[in-house]
Design a protein around this motif. Structure first.
Motif, short mmCIF file in Angstrom:
data_model
loop_
_atom_site.label_atom_id
_atom_site.label_comp_id
_atom_site.label_asym_id
_atom_site.label_seq_id
_atom_site.Cartn_x
_atom_site.Cartn_y
_atom_site.Cartn_z
N ASP A 107 -22.24 -4.47 -35.53
CA ASP A 107 -23.50 -3.74 -35.55
C ASP A 107 -23.31 -2.33 -36.09
O ASP A 107 -24.23 -1.76 -36.70
N ALA A 108 -22.14 -1.77 -35.87
CA ALA A 108 -21.91 -0.37 -36.23
C ALA A 108 -21.58 -0.18 -37.71
O ALA A 108 -21.97 0.83 -38.32
N LEU A 109 -20.88 -1.14 -38.30
CA LEU A 109 -20.38 -0.97 -39.66
C LEU A 109 -21.29 -1.67 -40.67
O LEU A 109 -21.83 -2.74 -40.38
N PRO A 110 -21.47 -1.09 -41.84
CA PRO A 110 -22.25 -1.77 -42.88
C PRO A 110 -21.54 -3.04 -43.35
O PRO A 110 -20.33 -3.16 -43.24
N ASP A 111 -22.33 -3.97 -43.85
CA ASP A 111 -21.78 -5.23 -44.37
C ASP A 111 -20.77 -4.91 -45.46
O ASP A 111 -21.12 -4.28 -46.46
N PRO A 112 -19.52 -5.34 -45.31
CA PRO A 112 -18.51 -4.96 -46.29
C PRO A 112 -18.58 -5.76 -47.59
O PRO A 112 -17.94 -5.39 -48.58
N GLY A 113 -19.30 -6.88 -47.57
CA GLY A 113 -19.34 -7.73 -48.76
C GLY A 113 -18.20 -8.72 -48.81
O GLY A 113 -18.03 -9.42 -49.81
N TYR A 114 -17.40 -8.78 -47.76
CA TYR A 114 -16.32 -9.77 -47.65
C TYR A 114 -16.27 -10.21 -46.18
O TYR A 114 -16.96 -9.62 -45.32
N PRO A 115 -15.51 -11.27 -45.85
CA PRO A 115 -15.57 -11.83 -44.49
C PRO A 115 -15.28 -10.80 -43.41
O PRO A 115 -14.39 -9.96 -43.54
N TRP A 116 -16.01 -10.89 -42.30
CA TRP A 116 -15.87 -9.94 -41.19
C TRP A 116 -14.51 -10.03 -40.51
O TRP A 116 -14.09 -9.09 -39.84
N ARG A 117 -13.81 -11.14 -40.68
CA ARG A 117 -12.50 -11.24 -40.03
C ARG A 117 -11.54 -10.19 -40.58
O ARG A 117 -10.64 -9.73 -39.88
N TYR A 118 -11.73 -9.81 -41.85
CA TYR A 118 -10.88 -8.77 -42.42
C TYR A 118 -11.25 -7.40 -41.83
O TYR A 118 -10.38 -6.53 -41.66
#
Length: 354
Positions: A88-99
């Motif tokens: 919720d805190a971080l913007p979507d990085p454009g790659y999988p959230w596991r990273y």
């Protein structure tokens, strides 16, 4: 042969000059951090000068002396002031959230964010706001022997630098020829590219090494450099958007902050019995006693025919620096890198280190 006549030695001398004397056209208004061999996948610069806000640079110290890579920056720059689930805190990085999750764990291990577990969720909280410490980024391409063919090849490279707009200024540094009009001025460079003509002098060592003497304003301790052409600020159309440009510049700034320019010793072999540091002007440059010259970073390796490990006795029979001369050289240059960051945090005057 003067270290300044070889491209590697010239590069190190330019870095040292920038550390002491940047900007070339007036009094220093910002803190300065100098690095070398940094860039993107498409382009690598010989010398990078960061003009930094001193207060911002001091705030950057809160996150430790090591660089923050792109994944860590994503976490640190956007970490919230209050506890929140990292997704919720971080913007979507454009790659999988596991990273991102892995980067959160690395950030916590380095104490640059705080984490806690709430059920199956990992929440994060910042330790401090990540500061806006970078004011301007300056790229310098070093070419001591700028003949006609080298100038033609370099013209395309610096034109690319101007077009991408990642650097605020782009310069070409070359050795002064003493001619009435420096040949570099006749090269087909974009009008936004500045020319620095240097004349490095080994006798300039009379002024001391800078660490004890403080900022250098003028005199024999300052390498003679003539500004032949001043660049305008690079603001081309089609440059990366503000957010993307800001992100990429902070990634470069972090790498410069962590590595400095004396990190060449980390890819050379100071543990060789022939490796030395010798004073040249205001610099301490690598010297090979076997070759009796300044080696390049590529040839100073374990595969060099002249490579000889330090004798064990050098490390065990009262050597004044624990671990032997090679370890001492690494500690010396690492200490100077840390020293300049500390000095620049306190004042926008000159410094030593890299």
């Amino acid at each position: 042969m003067s270290p300044g006549t070889a491209e590697f030695g010239f590069e190190l001398s330019v870095c040292r000059w920038a550390e002491l004397s940047w900007p070339p056209t007036g009094d220093r208004e910002h803190a300065v951090v100098v690095a070398r061999q940094l860039g993107t996948q498409q382009r690598r610069w010989d010398t990078v000068v960061l003009e930094c806000d001193p207060a911002g640079l001091a705030a950057r110290q809160r996150f430790g002396p090591r660089e923050l890579d792109s994944d860590l920056l994503h976490v640190v720059r956007h970490a919230p002031a209050e506890w929140a689930w990292y997704r919720d805190a971080l913007p979507d990085p454009g790659y999988p959230w596991r990273y991102v999750r892995a980067a959160v764990h690395r950030a916590a291990d380095r104490d640059v964010v705080e984490t806690r577990r709430q059920g199956n969720r990992i929440e994060i909280r910042r330790i401090a706001p990540y500061p806006d410490w970078l004011h301007r980024l300056v790229a310098i391409e070093n070419k001591p022997d700028l003949d006609a063919s080298a100038a033609r090849a370099l013209a395309d490279q610096v034109a690319h630098d101007v077009e991408t707009g990642l650097a605020d200024e782009v310069w070409v540094a070359t050795e002064a020829t003493g001619e009435r009009i420096e040949p570099a001025l006749l090269a087909d460079f974009p009008v936004d590219v500045g020319i620095l003509a240097f004349s490095f002098d080994e006798a300039d060592s009379a002024g001391g090494d800078g660490a004890a003497d403080g900022p250098v304003a003028a005199g024999p301790a300052r390498t003679a450099a003539s500004v032949e052409w001043l660049p305008s600020e690079v603001t081309p159309p089609g440059a990366p958007g503000d957010d993307e440009r800001r992100r990429r510049r902070f990634e470069l700034a972090e790498r410069a902050y962590g590595r400095g320019w004396r990190s060449y010793v980390e890819t050379m072999r100071p543990d060789c019995r022939h490796f030395e540091l010798r004073r040249f002007g205001r610099s301490l440059l690598p010297h090979c006693a076997a070759k009796d010259r300044s080696p390049t970073a590529a040839e100073c390796a374990g595969s060099c025919p002249a490579f000889e490990p330090e004798p064990p006795a050098w490390r065990t029979r009262g050597w004044p620096i624990e671990g032997g001369p090679g370890t001492g050289i690494q500690a010396l240059l690492r200490g100077r890198r840390e020293w300049v960051r500390e000095r620049e945090r306190e004042t926008s005057g000159g410094g030593d280190g890299g």
